[in-house]
Structures are given as structure tokens and as C-alpha cells.
Scaffold this active site. Structure first.
Site, PDB file in Angstrom:
ATOM      1  N   GLN A 101       0.807  -1.213   0.000  1.00  0.00           N
ATOM      2  CA  GLN A 101       0.000   0.000   0.000  1.00  0.00           C
ATOM      3  C   GLN A 101       0.844   1.269   0.000  1.00  0.00           C
ATOM      4  OE1 GLN A 101      -2.625  -0.429   3.383  1.00  0.00           O
ATOM      5  NE2 GLN A 101      -3.606  -2.261   2.551  1.00  0.00           N
ATOM      6  N   HIS A 166      -0.952   0.417   5.581  1.00  0.00           N
ATOM      7  CA  HIS A 166      -1.494   1.410   6.508  1.00  0.00           C
ATOM      8  C   HIS A 166      -0.541   2.570   6.792  1.00  0.00           C
ATOM      9  CE1 HIS A 166      -4.639  -1.616   8.305  1.00  0.00           C
ATOM     10  NE2 HIS A 166      -4.580  -1.641   6.968  1.00  0.00           N
ATOM     11  N   GLU A 263     -14.833   4.273   9.793  1.00  0.00           N
ATOM     12  CA  GLU A 263     -15.328   5.330  10.660  1.00  0.00           C
ATOM     13  C   GLU A 263     -15.186   6.725  10.042  1.00  0.00           C
ATOM     14  OE1 GLU A 263     -14.167   3.120  14.904  1.00  0.00           O
ATOM     15  OE2 GLU A 263     -13.366   5.113  14.447  1.00  0.00           O
ATOM     16  N   TYR A 273      -9.316   7.678  19.990  1.00  0.00           N
ATOM     17  CA  TYR A 273     -10.395   7.156  19.132  1.00  0.00           C
ATOM     18  C   TYR A 273     -10.462   5.627  19.098  1.00  0.00           C
ATOM     19  CZ  TYR A 273     -11.457  11.902  18.374  1.00  0.00           C
ATOM     20  OH  TYR A 273     -11.836  13.202  18.636  1.00  0.00           O
ATOM     21  N   TYR A 284      -9.920 -10.202   9.994  1.00  0.00           N
ATOM     22  CA  TYR A 284     -10.286 -10.702   8.666  1.00  0.00           C
ATOM     23  C   TYR A 284     -10.625 -12.193   8.690  1.00  0.00           C
ATOM     24  CZ  TYR A 284      -8.855  -6.177   6.915  1.00  0.00           C
ATOM     25  OH  TYR A 284      -8.770  -4.828   6.694  1.00  0.00           O
TER      26      TYR A 284
END
Length: 396
Positions: A101, A166, A263, A273, A284
Site C-alpha cells: 500500500q 497502513h 469510521e 479514538y 479478517y
């Protein structure tokens, strides 16, 4: 005729400067095509293709002269002219670690661009031994060529880790024009995700910086020896959407949950949070994750998606060109390819409408343009810049 002549002159200058660039690196020039009228609950609109041939575009920013800057995940930055023609790759950027990613991620134009022509961007920066991390850099956009000059990395996620997932990572300038927010992912792996709760590292955080990349004055953990002074909020997973709400100047973010639990949050100074302690998602594998969905001292999301839509890109629409959508919030969908439109009331989401599902395109970024229209990036090997404009008959 004068505008066409100017565009031809710009293209000729670009071609001369980069005559030696391999043809394979230059995307095909766009042929703008208008789709049939699409009706949403509040606004009839059409979808135009502005530019094509972009390899997994990730971030989009508008220059004052009407051009756009678009990043490609593989490590290229492109200039796109108002007529959709795409430049060769802008030179001067650092090497990116584009595994998984990672890659060249967001791009943003300095609030005082007219003075210094500074462009900011985030990317996954490699370290020794296979580690990497989110980094924030800036450089000066040359006056007459697709080139960044004096590029410097001004902030790094620390420490780096051996992961390819991420990274975050959106850049948002605060209304004061002097500070900025950068979202940082928690790198996904179980051994790393717990760092979202640690204040001595910057994984899974929103950081607040000066325009030079230093911790901004007045941050909530300023002066604490056990905390990074740039941290604004923590307990985030992978925030890939961020925007300022023009109504009150507050920062909002969207972040990916695991299997379920995407979210929409309004990060406030010093607040937690929850990730990975509380979540509305699962592993997963389907196994439970964390301690549940609520815990004292941890914030609830403003809105959540179960199952996940794969949130990326976030825009508050405040223009007049699409009047039926004024006040709506738009979120790109990756796992569920679409554009989500949210209606807000008193800081809460009261309705969600899902648009462009039939198009089947992953929406990586969403921006309101200076013309008041809505612009999207589609995430694919043949990615496009799309423009949403009001249909001739206006509202639905």
C-alpha cells in the site's frame, strides 16, 4: 483562441524540457467524455472524464492557475492542464517504497503558494533493513517546467517498521494558514497496531505541525516527556480521508476499519479514538477484535460503516455549482466502489446516499474544485480524473 494558444505554448515548453523522457511514462492525453445524466436524491449530475492514463492515482490538489497536481502511487507526480492533458512525470521527487500500500501518496499546495510556490506531499520512505514509514516532504514547483526544486523531508513517522500497509496519509492545512494536519496509519500488523495507543510513537495518530514540519504550539501533549509533541489525536487505524469542515474550521477524518467498522471521526485535541481496543469490526478471519465497541475514555465515531466500504478521500461540499448537494459530505469507497454522500445535521449523519455504484470504479480521492465542481480520482492501473457537474435540468 488566446486560451488555446496559451495551452499550446505550455505544452510545447513541457515537451522541450522533457524531450528525452521515455514515451511509456507519459499517460495518454484525455478525450473528455460526458456520461448520461445521473439522478441522485438532491441533484441531477453528469460525470466527465477530465484526464486518463494515470497509474493508481492517489492524491489531487489544485494550483491557482487552474492546473492540477496528481500523485501516482508508483512514485510519479503529474501536472494536468485545464483541458486534461497530462505532463511527463515531475522531476525532483525522492524515491518511494511502493511495495504493498506504499508509494507516493497525498499532495497539497501551500496556503501561500503565490509567495513560495511550495508543494507538500507524503510518501512511504524506505529505511535500512526493509523498514519504512510515512514521510512528509515539500519542494518548490519550478516556474516553467514540471520540476520540484529544493525538496526536503520535513517530518517522518518514527520509528520505521517492516510493513507494507497502513500509511495514512492525508495532508490538510488548518484555517489559520500556519499549521497543518497529517494522518498516519498504524502499519496493520498485530505487533504494531497496539502502538496506536502509545504516545511515544506516531503510529495511528493525527499529527499537527507547522508549515516547516515542527510540532505546532499548543498541541495537547506539548511539554510531556513521555509523548511526542506533534500528536493531536490517537487511537486511529488507517485514516485515508481528511478535510476541514468550512462551517466551523474543524478537522474530520475517515479511516479504514478491519472487516467492518470504517469510521467518520472528528479528531479533537488529545482524544483517543479507540483502535485497537474498541472497534465495530472483526479480524479478517472473522474472529472478535479488541474489547468491544465502547470503553470509558475512548471516543465513538460520528458515523460507521458495517460492512466496510473502504473509505478513502473526504470532502465537504460548499459550492454553488451543485446546489442540491450544498452542505453534503462526500466519501470515496474502495472495497465497495462508489461515492457516498452524507447529509449532516447538528454534527451527525442523518442520511447516506450511495452514488456511482454502477460505474464500478474505486474512488481514491474526492475534492471540491475552485470552479465549485466535484473531482474524483479512480484507483486503477488506468486511473482517471473525473468531474461531476450539474446536469442541464438541475435538481432531481
Amino acid at each position: 483562441m488566446r486560451q488555446a494558444s496559451l495551452v499550446r505554448s505550455l505544452l510545447l515548453a513541457t515537451a522541450v524540457v522533457f524531450a528525452s523522457a521515455p514515451a511509456a511514462t507519459v499517460p495518454a492525453y484525455a478525450q473528455a467524455k460526458k456520461a448520461e445524466t445521473v439522478k441522485s436524491e438532491k441533484q441531477s449530475f453528469s460525470v466527465e472524464t477530465v484526464a486518463t492514463g494515470l497509474e493508481n492515482p492517489w492524491g489531487l490538489a489544485f494550483l491557482p492557475d487552474g492546473r492540477m497536481l496528481v500523485t501516482e502511487k508508483a512514485g510519479r507526480l503529474r501536472l494536468i492542464l485545464p483541458d486534461g492533458k497530462v505532463s511527463p512525470a515531475v522531476t525532483g521527487l525522492p524515491k518511494v517504497d511502493a511495495r504493498g500500500q506504499g508509494g507516493l501518496l497525498d499532495v497539497a499546495v501551500a496556503p501561500d503558494f503565490a509567495n513560495g510556490r511550495l508543494v507538500y506531499f507524503t510518501f512511504s520512505e524506505a529505511g535500512e533493513g526493509g523498514v519504512n514509514g510515512t514521510a512528509l516532504a515539500r519542494g518548490r514547483l519550478a516556474d516553467n517546467a514540471p520540476r520540484l526544486e529544493n525538496v526536503e523531508v520535513i517530518w517522518r513517522q518514527a520509528p520505521k517498521y517492516a510493513s507494507t500497509k497502513h500509511y495514512g496519509s492525508r495532508i490538510v492545512f488548518a484555517p489559520d494558514g500556519k499549521t497543518m494536519f497529517v494522518t498516519v496509519g498504524e502499519r496493520s500488523d498485530k505487533e504494531f497496531r497496539v502502538k496506536s495507543q502509545a504516545l511515544d510513537e506516531t503510529l495511528g495518530k493525527v499529527v499537527r505541525l507547522t508549515l516547516d514540519g515542527k510540532p505546532a504550539a499548543g498541541n495537547p501533549f506539548e511539554g510531556r516527556a513521555d509523548a511526542k509533541p506533534e500528536i493531536w489525536s490517537y487511537g486511529h487505524r488507517n485514516p485515508q480521508g481528511a478535510a476541514i469542515n468550512p462551517a466551523d474550521g474543524a478537522l474530520w477524518v475517515t479511516e479504514h476499519g478491519p472487516m467492518g467498522g470504517d469510521e467518520l471521526n472528528k479528531p479533537e485535541a488529545g482524544k483517543n479514538y479507540g483502535w485497537p481496543v474498541i472497534t465495530y469490526g472483526k479480524e479478517y478471519s472473522g474472529a472478535p477484535l479488541g474489547e468491544g465497541t465502547e470503553k470509558a475514555g475512548m471516543e465513538q465515531p460520528v458515523y460507521k460503516w458495517v460492512p466496510s466500504i473502504g473509505t478513502s478521500g473526504l470532502a465537504f461540499y460548499g459550492g454553488d455549482a451543485l446546489p442540491g448537494w450544498k452542505g453534503s459530505v462526500f466519501v470515496g469507497g474502495l472495497a465497495m466502489p462508489m461515492l457516498a454522500r452524507l447529509e449532516m445535521s447538528d454534527g451527525k449523519v442523518v442520511k447516506e446516499e450511495r452514488l456511482l455504484e454502477d460505474m464500478g470504479e474505486r474512488i481514491r480521492d474526492v475534492r471540491q474544485g475552485p470552479d465549485g465542481l466535484l473531482y474524483l480520482l479512480t484507483d486503477s492501473a488506468e486511473g482517471r480524473v473525473l468531474r461531476l457537474k450539474a446536469a442541464a435540468n438541475g435538481r432531481s
